[in-house]
Design a protein around this motif. Structure first.
Motif, short mmCIF file in Angstrom:
data_model
loop_
_atom_site.label_atom_id
_atom_site.label_comp_id
_atom_site.label_asym_id
_atom_site.label_seq_id
_atom_site.Cartn_x
_atom_site.Cartn_y
_atom_site.Cartn_z
N UNK A 29 73.82 121.10 55.76
CA UNK A 29 75.04 121.68 55.19
C UNK A 29 76.29 121.27 55.96
N UNK A 30 76.14 121.03 57.26
CA UNK A 30 77.31 120.66 58.07
C UNK A 30 77.88 119.30 57.67
N UNK A 31 77.11 118.52 56.90
CA UNK A 31 77.58 117.22 56.43
C UNK A 31 78.34 117.32 55.12
N UNK A 32 78.41 118.51 54.57
CA UNK A 32 79.20 118.75 53.36
C UNK A 32 78.68 118.00 52.15
N UNK A 33 79.62 117.49 51.35
CA UNK A 33 79.27 116.80 50.10
C UNK A 33 78.67 115.42 50.33
N UNK A 34 78.66 114.97 51.57
CA UNK A 34 78.15 113.63 51.85
C UNK A 34 76.65 113.53 51.60
N UNK A 35 75.92 114.66 51.74
CA UNK A 35 74.47 114.65 51.61
C UNK A 35 74.03 115.65 50.54
N UNK A 36 73.17 115.21 49.64
CA UNK A 36 72.55 116.08 48.65
C UNK A 36 71.04 115.94 48.76
N UNK A 37 70.30 116.91 48.24
CA UNK A 37 68.83 116.93 48.38
C UNK A 37 68.18 117.36 47.08
N UNK A 38 66.95 116.89 46.88
CA UNK A 38 66.15 117.34 45.75
C UNK A 38 64.68 117.16 46.07
N UNK A 39 63.83 117.86 45.31
CA UNK A 39 62.39 117.65 45.36
C UNK A 39 62.03 116.49 44.45
N UNK A 40 60.97 115.76 44.81
CA UNK A 40 60.58 114.59 44.02
C UNK A 40 59.08 114.36 44.15
N UNK A 41 58.46 113.97 43.04
CA UNK A 41 57.05 113.59 43.05
C UNK A 41 56.86 112.34 42.21
N UNK A 42 56.50 111.22 42.85
CA UNK A 42 56.21 110.00 42.11
C UNK A 42 54.93 110.16 41.29
N UNK A 43 53.95 110.88 41.85
CA UNK A 43 52.67 111.07 41.17
C UNK A 43 52.85 111.83 39.86
N UNK A 44 53.65 112.89 39.90
CA UNK A 44 53.87 113.73 38.72
C UNK A 44 55.12 113.33 37.94
N UNK A 45 55.80 112.27 38.38
CA UNK A 45 57.06 111.82 37.74
C UNK A 45 58.05 112.97 37.64
N UNK A 46 58.18 113.70 38.72
CA UNK A 46 59.05 114.87 38.77
C UNK A 46 60.33 114.55 39.53
N UNK A 47 61.46 114.94 38.96
CA UNK A 47 62.74 114.76 39.63
C UNK A 47 63.51 113.53 39.20
N UNK A 48 63.05 112.84 38.15
CA UNK A 48 63.73 111.62 37.71
C UNK A 48 65.16 111.89 37.26
N UNK A 49 65.35 112.95 36.47
CA UNK A 49 66.66 113.22 35.90
C UNK A 49 67.74 113.36 36.96
N UNK A 50 67.45 114.14 37.99
CA UNK A 50 68.42 114.37 39.06
C UNK A 50 68.68 113.08 39.83
N UNK A 51 67.62 112.32 40.12
CA UNK A 51 67.78 111.06 40.84
C UNK A 51 68.60 110.07 40.03
N UNK A 52 68.31 109.94 38.75
CA UNK A 52 69.03 108.99 37.90
C UNK A 52 70.51 109.35 37.81
N UNK A 53 70.81 110.63 37.74
CA UNK A 53 72.22 111.04 37.69
C UNK A 53 72.97 110.58 38.93
N UNK A 54 72.32 110.69 40.10
CA UNK A 54 72.96 110.24 41.34
C UNK A 54 73.11 108.72 41.34
N UNK A 55 72.05 108.01 41.00
CA UNK A 55 72.10 106.55 40.98
C UNK A 55 73.17 106.05 40.01
N UNK A 56 73.22 106.64 38.83
CA UNK A 56 74.21 106.22 37.83
C UNK A 56 75.63 106.38 38.37
N UNK A 57 75.88 107.49 39.06
CA UNK A 57 77.24 107.73 39.56
C UNK A 57 77.62 106.71 40.63
N UNK A 58 76.65 106.29 41.43
CA UNK A 58 76.95 105.32 42.49
C UNK A 58 77.02 103.89 41.96
#
Length: 209
Positions: free
Chosen positions: A167-196
């Motif tokens: 949290x001390x890093x502010x908006x510079x760092x964001x976090x999420x849960x992810x599972x490649x095996x269950x294909x979980x968390x794609x939507x959140x990851x893609x949103x970040x990648x698209x913005x960058x």
């Protein structure tokens, strides 16, 4: 700039040294993490191509900087894994030098995806990368991988704990849960990648200096 199409990702090239990287233009997002954090699996899950990034049951096999195109002048980059004890110390040091040079010198780098096993988050390497990112004012999105290994409750607790510690890093760092095996968390990851990979205003302040 159109959005990247991850399912059409294609291997571009590999580089053993920064001097061998492709032309430093366009936009890149790099994936970094310990050898057993699941970088290649995450890339393959994201792109729906289990053969795109090389995976192995033996950690530490990604010894090159691997580039994949996901659109016109848009790339994702698989950095060498870190922390595998059986790799010779000299080779570790060389990997570290090349990775640090890439992160320091690569002008097309827009952000860093930092993968960390949700069962053992924020290891020394993760802390090192976060420290470097803070100094460079580089945005970081943490993937807490292998979340399928935890119950939903335990996963949420881990996520909250990690978010608290960065949290001390502010908006510079964001976090999420992810599972490649269950294909979980794609939507959140893609949103970040698209913005960058599509937002050319990310480093406008640098251009004005």
């Amino acid at each position: 700039m159109s959005k990247p199409v991850y399912r059409k990702a294609e291997f571009l090239t590999s580089a053993a040294k920064v001097s061998q990287c492709p032309d430093d233009d366009g936009w890149e997002v790099a994936f970094a993490g310990r050898s057993n954090a699941g970088k290649s699996s995450a890339i393959n899950s994201l792109t729906q191509n289990h053969k795109l990034a090389r995976t192995s049951k033996t950690p530490g096999r990604t010894q090159l900087i691997n580039f994949f195109t996901v659109g016109e002048q848009q790339r994702i980059v698989d950095l060498p894994g870190y922390g595998y004890a059986k790799v010779p110390q000299k080779l570790k040091q060389d990997w570290n030098r090349q990775m640090e040079a890439y992160l320091r010198e690569r002008q097309s780098l827009r952000g860093l995806i930092l993968l960390s096993d949700c069962r053992h988050p924020l290891q020394p390497f993760d802390q090192q990368m976060l420290g470097w990112a803070a100094q460079a004012d580089m945005p970081v999105h943490m993937l807490l991988t292998k979340c399928d290994k935890l119950s939903k409750g335990a996963g949420k607790q881990t996520l909250l704990k990690v978010r608290g510690k960065v949290a001390h890093l502010g908006d510079l760092v964001s976090c999420q849960l992810f599972s490649a095996l269950k294909h979980q968390g794609h939507g959140e990851l893609i949103a970040v990648l698209d913005s960058w990979l599509t937002d050319t205003s990310v480093f406008d302040d640098d251009a004005d200096e």
